[in-house]
Design an enzyme around this catalytic site. Sequence first.
Site, PDB file in Angstrom:
ATOM      1  N   LYS A  79       3.326  12.941   9.778  1.00  0.00           N
ATOM      2  CA  LYS A  79       3.184  11.529   9.406  1.00  0.00           C
ATOM      3  C   LYS A  79       4.498  10.808   9.659  1.00  0.00           C
ATOM      4  O   LYS A  79       5.568  11.346   9.368  1.00  0.00           O
ATOM      5  CB  LYS A  79       2.785  11.441   7.930  1.00  0.00           C
ATOM      6  CG  LYS A  79       2.511  10.028   7.417  1.00  0.00           C
ATOM      7  CD  LYS A  79       2.113  10.053   5.938  1.00  0.00           C
ATOM      8  CE  LYS A  79       1.746   8.670   5.411  1.00  0.00           C
ATOM      9  NZ  LYS A  79       1.323   8.722   3.982  1.00  0.00           N
ATOM     10  N   SER A 154      -3.162   6.459   3.203  1.00  0.00           N
ATOM     11  CA  SER A 154      -2.311   5.990   4.273  1.00  0.00           C
ATOM     12  C   SER A 154      -2.054   7.041   5.354  1.00  0.00           C
ATOM     13  O   SER A 154      -1.671   6.704   6.473  1.00  0.00           O
ATOM     14  CB  SER A 154      -0.958   5.519   3.729  1.00  0.00           C
ATOM     15  OG  SER A 154      -0.279   6.590   3.106  1.00  0.00           O
ATOM     16  N   SER A 178      -3.138   9.237  -0.769  1.00  0.00           N
ATOM     17  CA  SER A 178      -3.003   9.115   0.688  1.00  0.00           C
ATOM     18  C   SER A 178      -3.137  10.391   1.494  1.00  0.00           C
ATOM     19  O   SER A 178      -3.154  10.321   2.720  1.00  0.00           O
ATOM     20  CB  SER A 178      -1.668   8.466   1.030  1.00  0.00           C
ATOM     21  OG  SER A 178      -1.779   7.082   0.882  1.00  0.00           O
TER      22      SER A 178
HETATM   23  N1  GLN Z   1      -3.957   3.566  -1.200  1.00  0.00           N
HETATM   24  C1  GLN Z   1      -2.940   3.660  -2.221  1.00  0.00           C
HETATM   25  C2  GLN Z   1      -1.963   2.529  -2.051  1.00  0.00           C
HETATM   26  O1  GLN Z   1      -2.198   1.719  -1.237  1.00  0.00           O
HETATM   27  C3  GLN Z   1      -2.251   4.977  -2.159  1.00  0.00           C
HETATM   28  C4  GLN Z   1      -1.301   5.062  -1.030  1.00  0.00           C
HETATM   29  C5  GLN Z   1      -0.576   6.369  -0.998  1.00  0.00           C
HETATM   30  O2  GLN Z   1      -0.945   7.363  -1.614  1.00  0.00           O
HETATM   31  N2  GLN Z   1       0.530   6.361  -0.294  1.00  0.00           N
HETATM   32  O3  GLN Z   1      -0.982   2.424  -2.702  1.00  0.00           O
END
Ligand code: GLN
Length: 498
Positions: A79, A154, A178
Site C-alpha cells: 500500500k 482505503s 481499511s
Molecule cells: N473508512 C474509514 C475512514 O475513512 C477507515 C479508513 C481506514 O481504516 N484507514 O476513516
Amino acid sequence: MELVRMTAAELSAALSAGEVSAAEVTRAHLDRIAATDDRIHAFLHVAADAALAQAAEVDGKRATGEPLGPLAGVPVAVKDVFTTAGMPTTCGSRILDGWHPPYDATITSRLKQAGAVILGKTNMDEFAMGSSTENSAFGPSRNPWDLSKVPGGSSGGSAAAVAAYQAPLAIGTDTGGSIRQPAAVCGIVGTKPTYGGSSRYGVVAFASSLDTPGPLARTVLDAALLHEAMSGHDPMDSTSIDAPVPPVVAAARQADVSGMRIGVVAELSGEGYQPGVLTRFAEAVDVLASLGAKVTEVSCPHFRYALPAYYLIAPSECSSNLARFDAMRYGLRAGDDGTRDAEQVMALTREQGFGAEVKRRIILGTYALSSGYYDAYYGKAQQVRTLIIRDFEAAFAQADVLVSPATPTTAFGIGERADDPMAMYLADLCTIPSDLAGNAAISVPCGLAPDDGLPAGLQVMAPALADDRLYRVAAAAEAALTERWGQPLLGHARGLDA
Ligand code: GLN
C-alpha cells in the site's frame, strides 16, 4: 498450475523445491499486472526492475544454499502509505506527488529481509481516509468481481491486486476497517492485527492511536504467513508491543474450533444490513457450530456509538498528523514565486494538495480539538471508546472470539456513495469497534451474497494479543465453506477473465 493462481504457500513450496525460480514467479505477476491493470488500476507504481533484481538476489542465494524464509521469492504488493526507499510514496495524495522517501518503513525492510519481492505500490484513498479508493487523487481502483463496483478502501488497491491475481500477498493499514472492508468486498482474507503488534514506523500517519498495518491474501494460511513475517516488536515505534508474535501460522494450520466459544454480536446485524450478507453470515455461523463451536449471542450495547466516536477521534488525530505537510518538508510546494510569504505558500499548497475528504477531516478534527469544544467532542469520544473497550471485555468473558458480518453490504457502485460521506462512513460499521479497542480482527470470505452475487465477509474478533484465535476460526470456516461451495471462492471471480 498457472503461477499467478498459486497461493503464497504453494509458491514457497515450489520455489524451495527448485521447480520454479523467483525470477519466473516475479515475471508472471508483472505480466499479469501489465495485462489487467488498465482495467483494475490497483497500482500507482509498478517497480518492475527493482522486483526482478530482488528476485535474482533470492535465486542467487538459493543457488548457494543459503537458508531462506517462507516468503523468499514470493511477490507482495505494498500500500502506498508505507515508505519505500527508491520508490515513490504518495498516500494517494497530490501533496506527496513525486516524493521519494529516503528510508524504508520497518515493515518494508522486514519484507525485503524475508526475501519477499516488492512488486510496487498500491492505490488507496488519500491518506487512508475512505472506503472505496475514490478519494485517491489518482483515480479509483476497480473491483475484479465487477468493474463497475468499488474494491473497498482505503487499502482497495491492495485488495484488488490480490483478488485479480496480480499478487498473492499485499499489505495494507486498518484505522477504521481499511484492511477488512476491502478484503470482504473483494472476496479475500484481510487481518487487522492487535494494535501495536505490527510496526507503524514509516507508515505515514493518519490516526496514530488506531493505525494498524496488516496482511491481505487469498487464503487464511497465506495471511498468517505474511502476518508472522511483518509483525513483532520494533523499537522505532513507541507503541509497538514487546511480546512474541502470536502463533498465527500454527493456528491457521490447526483450523480447529471444536469446544471454542463463539459470540455473535447482536448489535452488528439487522436493520440496514443487506439481506444477502446476513444470509451468508448466518450460514457461516451454522458451519462453525457444526464443527463443534459453542455459539451464543452476546450484546455490546455501546457499539452503536462507535462510528460517531471514531469520526471525532480519527479526524482529531489526522488534523494534528497532517500539519506536517507544510510545503517545506515534503512533496508539493505551490505558489512559491517570490511574491508570497511562507504562510501563504503553505496555505496555497494545502489548498491545492489535499482533496475534499482530507480537508473535511482536518476541519472537523481542528474543531473537535479547539478549546471550548475539546471536552464536549474529543473528550466525550474518548469516554465512549472506554465504554466500547468494556463491552469487548464483557463479551470476551463469555466467548473466546466474537463474530459479525465484516461489512453491512457487498461492494457498492463506483460513484454511488462518493457525494454522501455518511453513506461512505457506514461501510465501516462492523470494523470500527475493534480499531477503537485495539484488539485483533480478520475478515474471511463466506460466500457470494445471493441477492447480487458479490462476495461477503465473515468478521472474527479476538482479544488483544490473541490474534492466533482469528486464524484458527477463519481457517476452519474457510475449509468448511470451500467444501460447501465446491471450490475456492475466488474461482468464481468474474469481470476480469470472463
Ligand atoms: N473508512 C474509514 C475512514 O475513512 C477507515 C479508513 C481506514 O481504516 N484507514 O476513516
